[in-house]
Motif scaffolding. Structure first.
Motif, PDB file in Angstrom:
ATOM      1  N   ASN A 229       0.834  -1.190   0.000  1.00  0.00           N
ATOM      2  CA  ASN A 229       0.000   0.000   0.000  1.00  0.00           C
ATOM      3  C   ASN A 229       0.874   1.246   0.000  1.00  0.00           C
TER       4      ASN A 229
ATOM      5  N   GLN B  50       1.067   5.222   1.853  1.00  0.00           N
ATOM      6  CA  GLN B  50       0.508   5.947   2.999  1.00  0.00           C
ATOM      7  C   GLN B  50       0.458   7.448   2.743  1.00  0.00           C
TER       8      GLN B  50
ATOM      9  N   LYS C 234      -9.179   2.809  -8.628  1.00  0.00           N
ATOM     10  CA  LYS C 234      -9.844   2.654  -7.338  1.00  0.00           C
ATOM     11  C   LYS C 234     -10.578   3.929  -6.925  1.00  0.00           C
TER      12      LYS C 234
ATOM     13  N   ARG D  35      -4.355   4.617   3.660  1.00  0.00           N
ATOM     14  CA  ARG D  35      -3.431   3.665   3.030  1.00  0.00           C
ATOM     15  C   ARG D  35      -4.141   2.849   1.943  1.00  0.00           C
ATOM     16  N   PRO D  36      -4.321   3.417   0.755  1.00  0.00           N
ATOM     17  CA  PRO D  36      -4.923   2.638  -0.328  1.00  0.00           C
ATOM     18  C   PRO D  36      -3.961   1.567  -0.833  1.00  0.00           C
ATOM     19  N   LEU D  37      -4.515   0.458  -1.291  1.00  0.00           N
ATOM     20  CA  LEU D  37      -3.699  -0.638  -1.784  1.00  0.00           C
ATOM     21  C   LEU D  37      -3.112  -0.307  -3.155  1.00  0.00           C
ATOM     22  N   LEU D  38      -1.918  -0.830  -3.388  1.00  0.00           N
ATOM     23  CA  LEU D  38      -1.254  -0.700  -4.676  1.00  0.00           C
ATOM     24  C   LEU D  38      -1.158  -2.052  -5.357  1.00  0.00           C
TER      25      LEU D  38
END
Length: 211
Positions: free
Chosen positions: A6, A8, A103, A170-173
């Motif tokens: 993720n 941050q 997203k 904290r979006p996922l990558l």
């Protein structure tokens, strides 16, 4: 970031740098007094200031360096009492932006500029202006830093401008957003093995054992 895959973002009013131009922590009364002196009514000043502070609270900042070879960044952020035992993760900027867009997370990248006196370069009257003028003011606000303390970091920032309630977002990558991992020269064998086990799941990520 590596284990959670993720990225941050820290809310702007939670930045721990005392030299950040953080409206919720910075004493800007001198600038407000200047605006009073030119005849701006008190109720307008109060309203605009609170609106600006609220907007600034909703901005998420992810600070990055431009180079894995920046010795200052290694010393400040990837070392423990002089022992260089951290890592540096190289991101693909375009892939990060495009992946987060899928997203519905819209971000932008901005270079940080460095000044001898940060507060003096900001056009404080613009925070009373139109939406576009205020956005310009805020962009200056969170990309301006004190030269004497921070110029050596040569920073670039990912900016997320939608409000979020917690200190961090904290979006996922996708793992495809990561290009390389640089190991600190003093990292222990145990640390290298643990990180290596994560990287083994993503063979496209290159490994460098010295920067």
């Amino acid at each position: 970031m590596l284990s959670g895959m993720n990225i941050q973002f820290t809310r702007a009013d939670s930045l721990n740098d005392e030299f950040e131009m953080n409206l919720s922590k910075t004493n800007i009364q001198t600038h407000i007094e200047d605006l009073r002196q030119i005849g701006i009514p008190e109720h307008i000043l109060s309203k605009k200031l609170e609106e600006t502070i609220d907007f600034f609270r909703g901005i998420g900042i992810c600070s990055c360096g431009k180079s894995a070879q920046n010795e200052v960044l290694w010393e400040r952020y990837a070392s423990t009492e002089g022992i260089e035992d951290g890592i540096c993760i190289e991101l693909d900027q375009d892939k990060v932006i495009n992946h987060l867009l899928t997203k519905n997370v819209k971000i932008m990248t901005l270079l940080v500029s460095y000044y001898d006196n940060v507060s003096e370069i900001l056009p404080w009257d613009l925070f009373l202006g139109s939406t576009i003028e205020k956005q310009f003011f805020l962009r200056l606000l969170y990309t301006s830093k004190l030269k004497s303390k921070w110029e050596a970091e040569d920073e670039i920032r990912f900016i997320y401008s939608e409000p979020f309630p917690d200190k961090h977002f904290r979006p996922l990558l996708s793992s495809k957003c990561l290009k390389s991992v640089y190991f600190g020269k003093d990292m222990s064998k145990k640390q290298r093995i643990e990180i290596g086990q994560i990287l083994n799941r993503h063979p496209h990520i290159k490994r460098y054992f010295s920067h």
